[in-house]
Design a protein around this motif. Structure first.
Motif, PDB file in Angstrom:
ATOM      1  N   ASN A   1      11.156   1.827  -7.554  1.00  9.24           N
ATOM      2  CA  ASN A   1      10.288   2.886  -8.070  1.00  9.24           C
ATOM      3  C   ASN A   1       9.061   3.034  -7.166  1.00  9.24           C
ATOM      4  N   GLY A   2       8.874   4.245  -6.600  1.00  8.67           N
ATOM      5  CA  GLY A   2       7.711   4.507  -5.775  1.00  8.67           C
ATOM      6  C   GLY A   2       7.897   4.267  -4.301  1.00  8.67           C
ATOM      7  N   ILE A   3       9.050   3.727  -3.903  1.00  8.55           N
ATOM      8  CA  ILE A   3       9.260   3.470  -2.475  1.00  8.55           C
ATOM      9  C   ILE A   3       9.490   4.783  -1.729  1.00  8.55           C
ATOM     10  N   PHE A   4      10.431   5.572  -2.211  1.00  4.93           N
ATOM     11  CA  PHE A   4      10.697   6.872  -1.605  1.00  4.93           C
ATOM     12  C   PHE A   4      10.190   8.018  -2.480  1.00  4.93           C
ATOM     13  N   ALA A   5      10.111   7.759  -3.762  1.00  4.65           N
ATOM     14  CA  ALA A   5       9.604   8.748  -4.723  1.00  4.65           C
ATOM     15  C   ALA A   5       9.326   7.998  -6.020  1.00  4.65           C
ATOM     16  N   PRO A   6       8.400   8.497  -6.835  1.00  2.47           N
ATOM     17  CA  PRO A   6       8.198   7.870  -8.150  1.00  2.47           C
ATOM     18  C   PRO A   6       9.381   8.170  -9.070  1.00  2.47           C
ATOM     19  N   PHE A   7       9.677   7.238  -9.953  1.00  5.02           N
ATOM     20  CA  PHE A   7      10.752   7.422 -10.911  1.00  5.02           C
ATOM     21  C   PHE A   7      10.163   7.676 -12.291  1.00  5.02           C
TER      22      PHE A   7
ATOM     23  N   GLY B   1      14.306  -1.586 -16.685  1.00  3.19           N
ATOM     24  CA  GLY B   1      13.489  -2.380 -15.774  1.00  3.19           C
ATOM     25  C   GLY B   1      14.133  -2.546 -14.414  1.00  3.19           C
ATOM     26  N   ILE B   2      15.432  -2.792 -14.384  1.00  2.00           N
ATOM     27  CA  ILE B   2      16.145  -2.906 -13.113  1.00  2.00           C
ATOM     28  C   ILE B   2      16.018  -1.608 -12.321  1.00  2.00           C
ATOM     29  N   ALA B   3      16.113  -0.482 -13.037  1.00  2.00           N
ATOM     30  CA  ALA B   3      16.070   0.818 -12.365  1.00  2.00           C
ATOM     31  C   ALA B   3      14.678   1.205 -11.906  1.00  2.00           C
ATOM     32  N   ALA B   4      13.664   0.910 -12.720  1.00  2.85           N
ATOM     33  CA  ALA B   4      12.368   1.562 -12.443  1.00  2.85           C
ATOM     34  C   ALA B   4      11.151   0.771 -12.875  1.00  2.85           C
ATOM     35  N   ALA B   5      11.229  -0.547 -12.929  1.00  2.00           N
ATOM     36  CA  ALA B   5      10.043  -1.331 -13.281  1.00  2.00           C
ATOM     37  C   ALA B   5       8.898  -1.039 -12.311  1.00  2.00           C
ATOM     38  N   ARG B   6       7.680  -1.066 -12.840  1.00  2.00           N
ATOM     39  CA  ARG B   6       6.510  -0.882 -11.969  1.00  2.00           C
ATOM     40  C   ARG B   6       6.420  -2.063 -11.003  1.00  2.00           C
ATOM     41  N   THR B   7       6.167  -1.725  -9.747  1.00  2.00           N
ATOM     42  CA  THR B   7       6.146  -2.738  -8.689  1.00  2.00           C
ATOM     43  C   THR B   7       4.720  -2.949  -8.195  1.00  2.00           C
TER      44      THR B   7
ATOM     45  N   THR C   1       0.813  -1.215   0.000  1.00  2.00           N
ATOM     46  CA  THR C   1       0.000   0.000   0.000  1.00  2.00           C
ATOM     47  C   THR C   1       0.844   1.262   0.000  1.00  2.00           C
ATOM     48  N   TRP C   2       2.172   1.098   0.045  1.00  2.00           N
ATOM     49  CA  TRP C   2       3.053   2.258   0.113  1.00  2.00           C
ATOM     50  C   TRP C   2       3.237   2.842  -1.279  1.00  2.00           C
ATOM     51  N   HIS C   3       2.855   4.091  -1.432  1.00  2.00           N
ATOM     52  CA  HIS C   3       3.064   4.778  -2.708  1.00  2.00           C
ATOM     53  C   HIS C   3       3.521   6.194  -2.418  1.00  2.00           C
ATOM     54  N   ALA C   4       4.738   6.526  -2.795  1.00  2.00           N
ATOM     55  CA  ALA C   4       5.298   7.843  -2.510  1.00  2.00           C
ATOM     56  C   ALA C   4       4.977   8.821  -3.638  1.00  2.00           C
ATOM     57  N   THR C   5       3.733   8.849  -4.049  1.00  2.00           N
ATOM     58  CA  THR C   5       3.360   9.680  -5.198  1.00  2.00           C
ATOM     59  C   THR C   5       3.353  11.167  -4.865  1.00  2.00           C
ATOM     60  N   TYR C   6       3.375  11.508  -3.574  1.00  2.00           N
ATOM     61  CA  TYR C   6       3.365  12.917  -3.193  1.00  2.00           C
ATOM     62  C   TYR C   6       4.747  13.550  -3.347  1.00  2.00           C
ATOM     63  N   GLN C   7       5.767  12.742  -3.545  1.00  2.00           N
ATOM     64  CA  GLN C   7       7.115  13.263  -3.722  1.00  2.00           C
ATOM     65  C   GLN C   7       7.353  13.625  -5.198  1.00  2.00           C
ATOM     66  N   PRO C   8       8.200  14.640  -5.458  1.00  2.00           N
ATOM     67  CA  PRO C   8       8.557  14.923  -6.858  1.00  2.00           C
ATOM     68  C   PRO C   8       9.222  13.707  -7.491  1.00  2.00           C
ATOM     69  N   ALA C   9       8.956  13.501  -8.755  1.00  2.00           N
ATOM     70  CA  ALA C   9       9.531  12.340  -9.439  1.00  2.00           C
ATOM     71  C   ALA C   9      11.043  12.490  -9.575  1.00  2.00           C
ATOM     72  N   VAL C  10      11.739  11.378  -9.436  1.00  2.00           N
ATOM     73  CA  VAL C  10      13.178  11.319  -9.683  1.00  2.00           C
ATOM     74  C   VAL C  10      13.372  11.019 -11.167  1.00  2.00           C
ATOM     75  N   GLN C  11      14.066  11.911 -11.851  1.00  2.00           N
ATOM     76  CA  GLN C  11      14.249  11.765 -13.299  1.00  2.00           C
ATOM     77  C   GLN C  11      15.565  11.047 -13.575  1.00  2.00           C
ATOM     78  N   ILE C  12      15.463   9.879 -14.186  1.00  2.00           N
ATOM     79  CA  ILE C  12      16.637   9.050 -14.489  1.00  2.00           C
ATOM     80  C   ILE C  12      16.832   9.017 -16.001  1.00  2.00           C
TER      81      ILE C  12
END
Length: 298
Positions: A193-199, A177-183, A132-143
């Motif tokens: 991706n989405g643990i501390f901020a969306p990627f 996928g290793i960096a930012a696959a949807r979880t 249920t953890w979604h850090a969508t309120y954080q600015p996205a990290v741009q990779i």
């Protein structure tokens, strides 16, 4: 593309840096004499902010005349600061190894997370198991991913890739996928991706077959100019980084970009290859999922 094999007629690419007050027109005669043509190596570099990068040109010459052209350019210190062959940079092959050692059960509801032992190694499992953890309120990290292109249609990357290059490389898609696959989407693998901020991923297809130096430098400058948080480079070349790459890396770092490079499959010798041995670059060991696994879900 630089010449390959022993074909003497194949074109050779050179990287030529001019002095800050010099102009390409001063080389027109010698380039014409050897049938060579020139273009800016790093078009996104502005002379006011990165003069060495802005004054570096890619010169393509017939293979038969390239050696003589190099010699003549090297004898013109009034205009030419440096001349080198534009060598290719190989991508790092995706291996299996311990990166895909089964953990016993899936970490998330993503079926292949059972093979992602590194997520457990770095202590991410407890966080990932909180579905249920979604850090969508954080600015996205741009990779920014510097590779052979990302398939934005991959079902584990939909909505994650914000800018695509048009390439759909298998290697680049695996790295992405290793960096930012949807979880927690019940597909493929898991990521942070989405643990501390969306990627969000920005795709740089710097490889036709393999990238050349100016492609990598241009992508790093674009990352620096566009506010990237991270630039990811899963490539390895032996020796010290050439001047063009060092300066492009420093340009990006000065603008707040964290550079991450592959250690290579022989990771014990990362200090002997670039971009891993560039000062300030974070070095990652090979893969958190096998190439075969990610390809299976395209």
């Amino acid at each position: 593309m630089t010449a390959s094999g022993t074909d003497p007629t194949a074109p050779i690419e050179l990287l030529v840096e001019l002095g800050p007050d010099d102009h390409l027109s001063e080389l027109e005669d010698v380039l014409w004499r050897y049938g060579a043509h020139a273009e800016r190596a790093v078009p996104s570099a502005h002379i006011a902010h990165a003069p060495s990068l802005a004054q570096t040109f890619k010169i393509t010459a017939p293979g038969a005349s390239a050696a003589v052209l190099i010699f003549e350019l090297a004898l013109d210190p009034e205009n030419v600061v440096e001349v080198t062959v534009n060598e290719l940079v190989p991508a790092t092959a995706m291996g299996t190894g311990e990166a895909c050692t089964p953990t016993g059960r899936p970490i998330t509801n993503d079926p292949l997370s059972a093979s992602q032992a590194p997520l457990t190694t770095i202590g991410a499992s407890p966080l990932l198991q909180q579905s249920t953890w979604h850090a969508t309120y954080q600015p996205a990290v741009q990779i920014h991913v510097l590779d052979d292109g990302i398939s934005g249609l991959h079902e584990d990357l939909r909505g994650v890739v914000t800018r695509v290059s048009g390439g759909r490389g298998a290697h680049g898609t695996a790295v992405a996928g290793i960096a930012a696959a949807r979880t927690h989407n019940a597909v493929g693998i898991a990521s942070l991706n989405g643990i501390f901020a969306p990627f969000e991923l920005v795709d740089h297809d710097v490889m036709d077959t393999t990238p050349s130096r100016e492609d990598v430098a241009e992508a790093l400058v674009i990352a620096g100019n566009s506010g990237a948080d991270v630039a990811l480079m899963a490539m390895v070349a032996p020796g010290d980084a050439p001047k063009l790459i060092r300066e492009a890396a420093a340009y990006a770092q000065a603008r707040g970009v964290v550079l991450v490079a592959a250690a290579g499959n022989n990771r014990g010798y990362a200090h002997q290859s670039w971009p891993a041995n560039i000062p300030g670059v974070l070095v990652a060991t090979a893969g958190a999922v096998s190439y075969t696994h990610l390809r299976a879900h395209e």
